[in-house]
Design a protein around this motif. Structure first.
Motif, PDB file in Angstrom:
ATOM      1  N   ARG A 165     -48.967  49.326  39.625  1.00  0.00           N
ATOM      2  CA  ARG A 165     -48.826  50.820  39.014  1.00  0.00           C
ATOM      3  C   ARG A 165     -47.538  50.738  38.616  1.00  0.00           C
ATOM      4  NH1 ARG A 165     -52.910  51.987  43.162  1.00  0.00           N
ATOM      5  NH2 ARG A 165     -51.430  51.900  44.564  1.00  0.00           N
ATOM      6  N   GLY A 166     -46.547  50.279  39.595  1.00  0.00           N
ATOM      7  CA  GLY A 166     -45.082  50.383  39.135  1.00  0.00           C
ATOM      8  C   GLY A 166     -44.687  49.850  37.732  1.00  0.00           C
ATOM      9  N   ARG A 212     -39.247  46.512  45.533  1.00  0.00           N
ATOM     10  CA  ARG A 212     -40.170  47.069  46.513  1.00  0.00           C
ATOM     11  C   ARG A 212     -41.223  45.815  46.652  1.00  0.00           C
ATOM     12  NH1 ARG A 212     -41.892  53.219  44.478  1.00  0.00           N
ATOM     13  NH2 ARG A 212     -39.585  54.037  44.671  1.00  0.00           N
ATOM     14  N   HIS A 213     -41.332  45.209  45.795  1.00  0.00           N
ATOM     15  CA  HIS A 213     -42.524  44.130  45.885  1.00  0.00           C
ATOM     16  C   HIS A 213     -41.920  43.014  46.946  1.00  0.00           C
ATOM     17  CE1 HIS A 213     -45.714  41.136  44.736  1.00  0.00           C
ATOM     18  NE2 HIS A 213     -44.947  40.274  44.871  1.00  0.00           N
ATOM     19  N   GLU A 234     -36.413  48.303  40.505  1.00  0.00           N
ATOM     20  CA  GLU A 234     -36.906  48.895  41.688  1.00  0.00           C
ATOM     21  C   GLU A 234     -38.462  48.542  42.154  1.00  0.00           C
ATOM     22  OE1 GLU A 234     -37.513  51.548  45.035  1.00  0.00           O
ATOM     23  OE2 GLU A 234     -35.690  50.861  44.143  1.00  0.00           O
ATOM     24  N   VAL A 235     -39.236  48.006  40.986  1.00  0.00           N
ATOM     25  CA  VAL A 235     -40.462  47.596  41.187  1.00  0.00           C
ATOM     26  C   VAL A 235     -40.521  46.497  41.936  1.00  0.00           C
ATOM     27  CG1 VAL A 235     -42.684  46.902  39.970  1.00  0.00           C
ATOM     28  CG2 VAL A 235     -41.712  49.102  39.192  1.00  0.00           C
ATOM     29  N   GLU A 264     -49.847  48.206  44.015  1.00  0.00           N
ATOM     30  CA  GLU A 264     -48.601  49.134  44.102  1.00  0.00           C
ATOM     31  C   GLU A 264     -47.738  48.609  42.944  1.00  0.00           C
ATOM     32  OE1 GLU A 264     -47.669  52.120  45.399  1.00  0.00           O
ATOM     33  OE2 GLU A 264     -49.583  52.206  46.226  1.00  0.00           O
ATOM     34  N   THR A 265     -47.423  47.219  43.057  1.00  0.00           N
ATOM     35  CA  THR A 265     -46.687  46.493  42.007  1.00  0.00           C
ATOM     36  C   THR A 265     -47.169  46.780  40.387  1.00  0.00           C
ATOM     37  OG1 THR A 265     -45.932  44.846  43.448  1.00  0.00           O
ATOM     38  CG2 THR A 265     -45.691  44.232  41.031  1.00  0.00           C
ATOM     39  N   TRP A 284     -36.114  51.214  36.668  1.00  0.00           N
ATOM     40  CA  TRP A 284     -37.237  51.344  37.500  1.00  0.00           C
ATOM     41  C   TRP A 284     -37.954  49.950  37.703  1.00  0.00           C
ATOM     42  CZ3 TRP A 284     -40.107  53.837  40.857  1.00  0.00           C
ATOM     43  CH2 TRP A 284     -41.483  53.340  40.782  1.00  0.00           C
TER      44      TRP A 284
END
Length: 218
Positions: free
Chosen positions: A157-158, A208-209, A204-205, A154-155, A201
């Motif tokens: 992709r971000g 989220r991580h 934000e990445v 996920e990280t 962004w």
């Protein structure tokens, strides 16, 4: 170095006056909006908030440069950008790769020879050569994304999304002067808007991580 020397490097500017670049100046609000938004979202993630503070400083510094257009303002413009990049490298190395502070600090110092080697790649490109100094940054983000694709998908992709936005923003920065004759407003203002989105962004990445790494309550 003459700190008050006049700098005219953008299509929109036609004279040394304060408001000679109104669109370039006003669109720095993108950095400020992104910074405030991410500050609010980053409660409990201290270093995401630290990045938000630096992002706000980027907006202020860029506004000063596109209004005063002097050497001291150019320094105020680029210094927060450099701080943001180096801080993000430290945090990404430490927290995305679970390395200690010594390794993360070494990654900061490794960035300089890496940038020295990578910059000629962008200098050789027909359009991007005017933005070659920034080129190594999205490339490094992509390198981190590829390396993290299995460890933290996920990280990864971000990060890839962030690198893509930055590459588009670099394109607008690079074509500002080449298109100036047919587009007197220039395209540099899109660099501000897209970079505000991209840097927000990237915070934000990171946010989220860090939240995903926290132990979940039972």
């Amino acid at each position: 170095m003459e700190l008050t020397a006049y700098i005219d490097g953008y299509c929109e500017r036609i004279d040394p006056s304060f408001w000679a670049e109104p669109v370039n100046a006003i669109t720095n609000a993108a950095f400020l909006i992104a910074a405030v938004f991410m500050w609010q979202r980053s409660k409990g993630v201290a270093m995401a908030r630290a990045l938000s503070v630096v992002l706000f400083a980027i907006g202020v510094g860029s506004f000063l440069f596109h209004t005063y257009a002097q050497t001291w303002a150019a320094i105020a413009d680029v210094a927060p950008i450099a701080i943001y990049v180096l801080l993000y490298i430290f945090l990404a190395t430490r927290d995305f790769w679970n390395q200690n502070a010594w390794v993360a600090t070494a990654a900061i110092f490794a960035f300089f020879p890496y940038a020295y080697v990578a910059m000629p790649i962008f200098e050789a490109l027909p359009i991007f050569h005017v933005s070659a100094g920034y080129g190594p940054v999205p490339l490094l983000i992509l390198i981190y994304a590829i390396g993290l694709r299995n460890r933290a998908p996920e990280t990864a992709r971000g990060l890839a999304v962030g690198a893509g936005i930055i590459l588009v923003s670099l394109t607008f920065r690079s074509i500002d002067m080449p298109l100036c004759e047919g587009l007197p407003l220039g395209t540099h203002f899109m660099w501000h808007i897209l970079n505000g989105i991209a840097l927000g962004w990237m915070i934000e990445v990171y946010r989220r991580h860090m939240l995903a790494e926290q132990p979940q309550p039972r």
